[in-house]
Motif scaffolding. Structure first.
Motif: not given
Ligand code: SF4
Ligand code: SF4
Length: 540
Positions: A401, A167, A412, A410, A406-407, A403, A170, A435-437
């Motif tokens: 999501d 995280r 999502f 991708g 998602s991160r 980690c 990002v 999502r990414e966060k």
């Protein structure tokens, strides 16, 4: 030490208090609940890892090899040569602090050494002190320090208070990925026999038998038969689960928790119903019976060793391509490391093509592995599934999501698209927590052990806090996810912070909603919970 009560846990967490001592002078306190137990010497020996011996983190003497310092410095030098990312990350941090409050362990502990910037500094300061001229001359003034026994203890403490979730990366303007630093720090510690049992035991079982708890082929088969009995009772249909079937079109690999542990078993029932509905030509393998890769938390070599068995089985069984289940780190390994680490996929594998829709999964051209959510979302988009979302009306669902998917990968949209088609009640958690966060479950990267429960509850607090928000605002009572570690660790997290929220995989909800030809009228979901309206109907 008993786990403190929910209201007590964060009472002395302060984000704005200056520590009394310089961080280099602050030693970690090995308090029960905040560290994991050391690797069992037998397991360390079986895996051929260095320095098997009896020790525990709270011991004064960790019984390191005599030349431990030389081993560690050589290991750092070796990684600096091999990993350009490591060299860069040791160099380019400008201490802007953008990452400082982004780590769930910092938010749950208030400990400055859990700020990603300082977590990396634990290693960076030694690199400076031992490898740079300015560090050697100016020492602490240049942010440098020598490698000492206490530093090793500190590394162990804080690199096992990082779930490698990324995280922080990002938010870093330079893209510094502290997870990569943690991965390498753990790998370096392994060279002097500093490790944890909860990671090494699953690694040994996976390497020797095929899955994390060492389930033998006949036990896997028996477990699955029990699940088929339940499916038959609920739906009136008994699907087949092919095992080690040579020449099947698809090898399906999922975390072993999906066929032996609650609530993963319900996700597995969902997969099985879906494959039955489609008439898919698939097989499980009892040797590649684990998608999760705890080698990833040990060393690059161990990750490679465990992942290779999936390809070996795909070759032995002569399948055309591989479908992967709802797993977190399996996917990070596939997407971030496989191409360069394992080399080409076996020659018998083809570019995955869905036999139902004809879709060719071009993005999997190289790895030949497709994620189950990509597969199912594609089926729904082509109108190939008959779904009755009202069968999930007893659930008000949100989505966590993972980690890694998602991160790390991708993914999502696919799980959300599936959820919106199989449930009528779906609500997102706040935007800066998904999502990414997304916030980590707090127990990933092999930290999901009972002795670590306090730290798990602290690390999982930001995730739970976001769930609590939708629980109160929308009445959310179910947390869906696509990772087996999440399915294992989120239930205790929810019980602690947000009681009344259950946890399960996305394909469990697919299995509930899927209308199977020839099925009987369903009155319960896959957990034998009554469907909405059924109890009222029965009472009329
Ligand atoms: S990778 Fe995750 S757990 Fe580790 S420092 Fe970054 S935010 Fe924290
Ligand atoms: S955001 Fe990046 S550059 Fe800024 S302090 Fe954190 S790691 Fe360093």
């Amino acid at each position: 030490m008993a786990l403190p009560k929910r209201d007590e846990l964060l009472k002395d967490v302060h984000y704005d208090r200056m520590p009394e001592k310089h961080w280099m002078d602050t030693k970690p306190e090995f308090r029960p609940g905040t560290y994991c137990y050391a690797g069992d010497p037998e397991v360390v020996k079986d895996l051929g890892l260095p320095n098997p011996r009896k020790w525990q983190p709270y011991d004064e003497d960790w019984k390191l090899p005599e030349n431990w310092k030389e081993i560690v410095l050589n290991a750092i030098r070796d990684r600096m040569d091999r990993f350009r990312s490591f060299k860069l990350f040791m160099d380019i941090c400008v201490r802007c602090g953008a990452c400082a409050d982004k780590c769930h362990f910092f938010l749950g502990t208030g400990d400055p050494k859990n700020m990603p910037v300082l977590r990396a500094e634990l290693l960076r300061s030694v690199v400076k002190g031992e490898f740079t001229r300015s560090g050697k001359i100016f020492g602490r003034l240049a942010g440098a320090r020598p490698l000492t026994y206490d530093v090793i203890k500190e590394w162990f403490y804080y690199y096992y208070q990082c779930t490698e979730c990324r995280r922080c990366s990002v938010f870093c303007p330079y893209g510094i990925d502290t997870a990569e630093i943690t991965i390498l720090a753990r790998e370096i510690l392994h060279e002097i026999g500093v490790n944890i049992d909860w990671i090494l035991k699953p690694v040994r079982f996976s390497a020797e038998i095929g899955n994390h708890i060492g389930l033998q082929p006949h036990t896997i088969q028996e477990n699955i038969e029990f699940l088929l009995d339940d499916i038959e009772e609920i739906t009136g249909v008994r699907p087949e689960v092919p095992i080690n079937k040579k020449g099947a079109e698809i090898l399906f690999v999922t975390p072993s928790a999906d066929f032996f542990a609650d609530p993963g078993i319900y996700t597995f029932m969902g997969y099985v119903l879906l494959f039955h509905y489609l008439g898919l030509d698939w097989t499980l393998s009892t040797y590649a019976s684990e998608g999760g890769n705890f080698g990833f938390f040990t060393s690059h070599e161990m990750m490679r060793k465990l992942h290779a068995k999936i390809y070996h089985e795909a070759e032995r069984l002569k399948v055309k391509w591989i479908l992967g289940g709802e797993c977190g780190h399996m996917w990070r390994v596939v997407h971030q490391y496989e191409d360069t680490m394992l080399g080409p996929a076996p020659k018998n594998l083809e570019v995955p093509k869905c036999p139902i829709t004809g879709t060719v999964f071009e993005h999997a051209k190289s790895t030949k592995i497709v994620h189950i959510c990509e597969f199912t979302a594609n089926l729904i988009a082509h109108g190939k599934l008959n779904l009755d979302p009202s069968r999930n009306d007893h659930l008000v669902v949100t989505f966590h999501d993972s980690c890694n998917t998602s991160r790390g990968m991708g993914i999502f949209e696919e799980p959300r698209f599936i959820l919106r088609n199989v449930c009528n009640n779906f609500y997102e958690m706040p935007e800066n927590t998904i999502r990414e966060k997304t916030f980590c479950c707090g127990s990933g990267s092999g930290l999901n052990t009972d002795e670590y429960m306090e730290m798990r509850m602290r690390g999982g607090f930001p995730r739970a806090n976001a769930v609590e928000y939708v629980h109160e605002k929308h009445g959310v009572n179910h947390l869906a996810c696509i990772c087996a570690i999440d399915r294992a660790v989120l239930p205790p997290l929810m019980n602690y912070w947000v009681p009344g929220v259950s946890v399960g995989g996305v394909h469990e909800l697919v299995g509930n909603a899927l209308v199977i030809p020839g099925e009987k009228k369903r009155t319960t979901d896959l957990r034998f919970q009554p469907l909405k309206g059924v109890e009222e109907e029965e009472n009329v």
